[in-house]
Design a protein around this motif. Structure first.
Motif, PDB file in Angstrom:
ATOM      1  N   LEU A  74       0.861  -1.179   0.000  1.00 44.01           N
ATOM      2  CA  LEU A  74       0.000   0.000   0.000  1.00 44.01           C
ATOM      3  C   LEU A  74       0.894   1.223   0.000  1.00 44.01           C
ATOM      4  O   LEU A  74       1.768   1.356   0.863  1.00 44.01           O
ATOM      5  CB  LEU A  74      -0.904   0.010   1.236  1.00 44.01           C
ATOM      6  CG  LEU A  74      -1.822   1.234   1.405  1.00 44.01           C
ATOM      7  CD1 LEU A  74      -2.900   1.256   0.328  1.00 44.01           C
ATOM      8  CD2 LEU A  74      -2.454   1.234   2.796  1.00 44.01           C
ATOM      9  N   THR A 298      -7.064   1.550  -6.603  1.00 43.31           N
ATOM     10  CA  THR A 298      -6.769   2.905  -6.134  1.00 43.31           C
ATOM     11  C   THR A 298      -8.068   3.581  -5.746  1.00 43.31           C
ATOM     12  O   THR A 298      -9.099   3.435  -6.421  1.00 43.31           O
ATOM     13  CB  THR A 298      -6.015   3.740  -7.187  1.00 43.31           C
ATOM     14  OG1 THR A 298      -5.687   5.010  -6.610  1.00 43.31           O
ATOM     15  CG2 THR A 298      -6.831   3.951  -8.444  1.00 43.31           C
ATOM     16  N   LEU A 306      -4.784   6.570  -2.320  1.00 42.27           N
ATOM     17  CA  LEU A 306      -3.909   5.444  -1.997  1.00 42.27           C
ATOM     18  C   LEU A 306      -3.926   4.444  -3.142  1.00 42.27           C
ATOM     19  O   LEU A 306      -4.918   4.345  -3.883  1.00 42.27           O
ATOM     20  CB  LEU A 306      -4.362   4.753  -0.700  1.00 42.27           C
ATOM     21  CG  LEU A 306      -4.342   5.588   0.576  1.00 42.27           C
ATOM     22  CD1 LEU A 306      -4.860   4.765   1.757  1.00 42.27           C
ATOM     23  CD2 LEU A 306      -2.945   6.117   0.874  1.00 42.27           C
ATOM     24  N   SER A 308      -3.205   0.334  -3.793  1.00 42.64           N
ATOM     25  CA  SER A 308      -2.988  -0.963  -3.147  1.00 42.64           C
ATOM     26  C   SER A 308      -2.751  -2.041  -4.199  1.00 42.64           C
ATOM     27  O   SER A 308      -3.249  -1.940  -5.324  1.00 42.64           O
ATOM     28  CB  SER A 308      -4.197  -1.348  -2.292  1.00 42.64           C
ATOM     29  OG  SER A 308      -5.337  -1.566  -3.119  1.00 42.64           O
ATOM     30  N   THR A 323      -8.188  -6.567  -0.568  1.00 42.58           N
ATOM     31  CA  THR A 323      -7.913  -5.169  -0.930  1.00 42.58           C
ATOM     32  C   THR A 323      -8.637  -4.225   0.023  1.00 42.58           C
ATOM     33  O   THR A 323      -8.087  -3.187   0.418  1.00 42.58           O
ATOM     34  CB  THR A 323      -8.350  -4.897  -2.383  1.00 42.58           C
ATOM     35  OG1 THR A 323      -7.499  -5.643  -3.264  1.00 42.58           O
ATOM     36  CG2 THR A 323      -8.247  -3.415  -2.724  1.00 42.58           C
ATOM     37  N   VAL A 326      -6.610  -3.844   3.093  1.00 34.36           N
ATOM     38  CA  VAL A 326      -5.409  -3.040   2.859  1.00 34.36           C
ATOM     39  C   VAL A 326      -5.755  -1.550   2.782  1.00 34.36           C
ATOM     40  O   VAL A 326      -5.107  -0.709   3.421  1.00 34.36           O
ATOM     41  CB  VAL A 326      -4.691  -3.502   1.576  1.00 34.36           C
ATOM     42  CG1 VAL A 326      -3.549  -2.552   1.227  1.00 34.36           C
ATOM     43  CG2 VAL A 326      -4.160  -4.937   1.736  1.00 34.36           C
ATOM     44  N   LEU A 327      -6.774  -1.206   2.002  1.00 34.45           N
ATOM     45  CA  LEU A 327      -7.158   0.194   1.863  1.00 34.45           C
ATOM     46  C   LEU A 327      -7.708   0.753   3.176  1.00 34.45           C
ATOM     47  O   LEU A 327      -7.424   1.903   3.545  1.00 34.45           O
ATOM     48  CB  LEU A 327      -8.182   0.357   0.739  1.00 34.45           C
ATOM     49  CG  LEU A 327      -7.637   0.200  -0.682  1.00 34.45           C
ATOM     50  CD1 LEU A 327      -8.780   0.208  -1.691  1.00 34.45           C
ATOM     51  CD2 LEU A 327      -6.629   1.293  -1.017  1.00 34.45           C
ATOM     52  N   GLY A 330      -5.013   1.838   5.442  1.00 27.27           N
ATOM     53  CA  GLY A 330      -4.449   3.137   5.093  1.00 27.27           C
ATOM     54  C   GLY A 330      -5.354   4.296   5.460  1.00 27.27           C
ATOM     55  O   GLY A 330      -4.934   5.246   6.124  1.00 27.27           O
TER      56      GLY A 330
END
Length: 461
Positions: A74, A298, A306, A308, A323, A326-327, A330
């Motif tokens: 990320l 994105t 961000l 990823s 995903t 992960v996002l 962030g």
């Protein structure tokens, strides 16, 4: 006692005068090196500020996400900061995420005027024989660059991708050379392409397979770097990547459906609303038996974008659920904060020396603002800096305002992220300095000489 004769008085005066001249010459000679140094080269100056060593608030560990992936990363593109990394530098088969490079190059060629979106492409033999995800192009079919581009970006059509590569470079393998050259230019350390699509070698039409051995590989980090260039160099990317469906031909019964289930617009689509993610507008999915399921995504929220990448998940759905993790990591834990404003003065470095100018020094400021990713709700505290100045002999008047005189590197450490963030900007002059007249420089040199002379005399006693 009588007065000394005029002859004796004259001889005594001469001796005293000679002694004074000799002493003056000796002192002047001793001052010459200092005078010469004032107009000579000095070594590069480095200054480090270590006054503040406080680290920012800690963020949750990546392991707490329990990601089910072979690799993931990320990044925040404007700072380049890596916020999460799991085997991010391991080269793996990227499948159709390869097409991001094809998309970048085609869009770049249009941007630079090599051809236009409405130019007509005649489909060749290679494209017509390409298998996998496709729109069933026949040799000699004709479609515009934009139609084929949408088929590639939305439906991941391999045949459309090959047709574009051949149109852009004459052959797919010539286009692949551009892909690999661009990867090196971008600093993609592991990426190696053998075709424009991401297909395994064995799935390419035999006649058009490359002679060199190997397969296409790309690490999660390299995919993120490529994604960064897409969103920064082609900020209108979502015009194509966010298309939900597209009818390629009037006669087609069904439109092409975007493989990216996470598009924000899918929040109203029954089959996809469970995966739709706020602010997500790209970039590219990928799947082959060797690669598993991959996705470069994105999203933008509150002005922060961000990027990823997840690679090697076990199902189509899992690449999107991972995903999301992960996002969320962030967006939930980080924000961009400006640590240093542009045109800021540097503590302990108000000015630098200028030679042969009307003024002997000039003010110094930074040429650009500096921002870091910080834990959400915190300040960018604990920033340290290190300056590196140009050799003094380069700062000779006339000097324009904005002239580079060195660099300053800021460092910021977040507890919980392995590597500290660093950002280097230039140090520039805040004013201009005109060249001094020869008379001004002459009297300045005399003044400096006698200053050194009297300092030398004073130090003798």
């Amino acid at each position: 006692m009588g007065k000394p004769s005029s002859h004796k008085r004259k001889r005594h005066f001469v001796k005293k005068s000679v002694a004074s001249v000799m002493l003056l010459n000796m002192l002047m000679l001793s001052a010459l090196p200092a005078m010469a140094l004032a107009e000579g080269t000095t070594a590069t100056t480095t200054t480090t500020n270590t006054a503040s060593t406080t680290t920012a608030s800690k963020v949750p560990s990546v392991s707490s996400l329990q990601l089910q992936v072979k690799s993931a990363v990320l990044i925040e593109p404007t700072t380049g900061q890596v916020l999460l990394s799991v085997n991010a530098d391991q080269p793996l088969p990227p499948a159709s995420m390869t097409k991001m490079m094809t998309e970048y190059l085609i869009a770049d060629m249009v941007k630079k005027g090599k051809f236009k979106w409405d130019d007509v492409v005649t489909v060749g033999d290679n494209a017509s024989k390409t298998i996998g995800s496709r729109i069933f192009l026949d040799a000699n079919d004709q479609h515009t660059v934009e139609e084929l581009y949408i088929a590639m970006a939305v439906g991941s059509a391999n045949d459309a991708t090959v047709a574009l590569a051949e149109y852009a470079a004459g052959s797919e393998q010539e286009f692949v050379k551009l892909m690999n050259e661009t990867a090196k230019k971008f600093g993609m350390k592991t990426a190696h392409f053998i075709n424009s699509t991401g297909l395994d070698r064995a799935d390419m039409p035999e006649k058009y397979r490359p002679s060199a051995e190997g397969e296409t590989v790309m690490s999660a980090m390299d995919a993120a770097i490529l994604g960064k260039h897409i969103v920064q160099d082609h900020p209108d990317f979502s015009k194509y990547t966010a298309i939900q469906s597209y009818k390629f031909r009037e006669r087609d019964k069904n439109p092409i459906i975007n493989w990216n289930w996470m598009l924000e617009a899918n929040k109203d689509i029954p089959n996809f609303k469970a995966y739709a993610y706020p602010g997500l507008d790209g970039l590219k999915t990928g799947h082959t038996n060797n690669a598993g399921n991959c996705f470069t995504g994105t999203a933008e929220r509150d002005g922060m974008r961000l990027i990823s990448v997840v690679m090697g998940t076990k199902s189509e759905a899992q690449r999107f659920t991972e995903t999301r993790k992960v996002l969320d990591y962030g967006f939930n834990n980080f924000e961009i904060k400006q640590a240093v404003a542009g045109k800021s003065k540097v503590e302990g470095l108000d000015s630098v020396e200028v030679k042969k100018g009307v003024k002997t020094s000039v003010g110094v400021v930074t040429d650009a603002p500096v921002s870091f990713m910080v834990p959400k709700g915190s300040d960018a505290k604990g920033v340290t800096f290190k300056t590196q100045l140009e050799p003094a002999d380069k700062l000779v008047a006339p000097i324009k305002q904005g002239t580079k005189v060195g660099t300053i590197t800021y460092t910021y450490k977040v507890d919980g992220i392995e590597k500290p963030q660093t950002k280097t900007v230039n140090l520039i002059t805040s004013d201009e300095v005109e060249k001094g007249s020869w008379l001004r420089l002459f009297f300045r040199a005399i003044k400096e000489m006698f200053g050194d002379l009297f300092d030398g005399i004073k130090n003798l006693f």
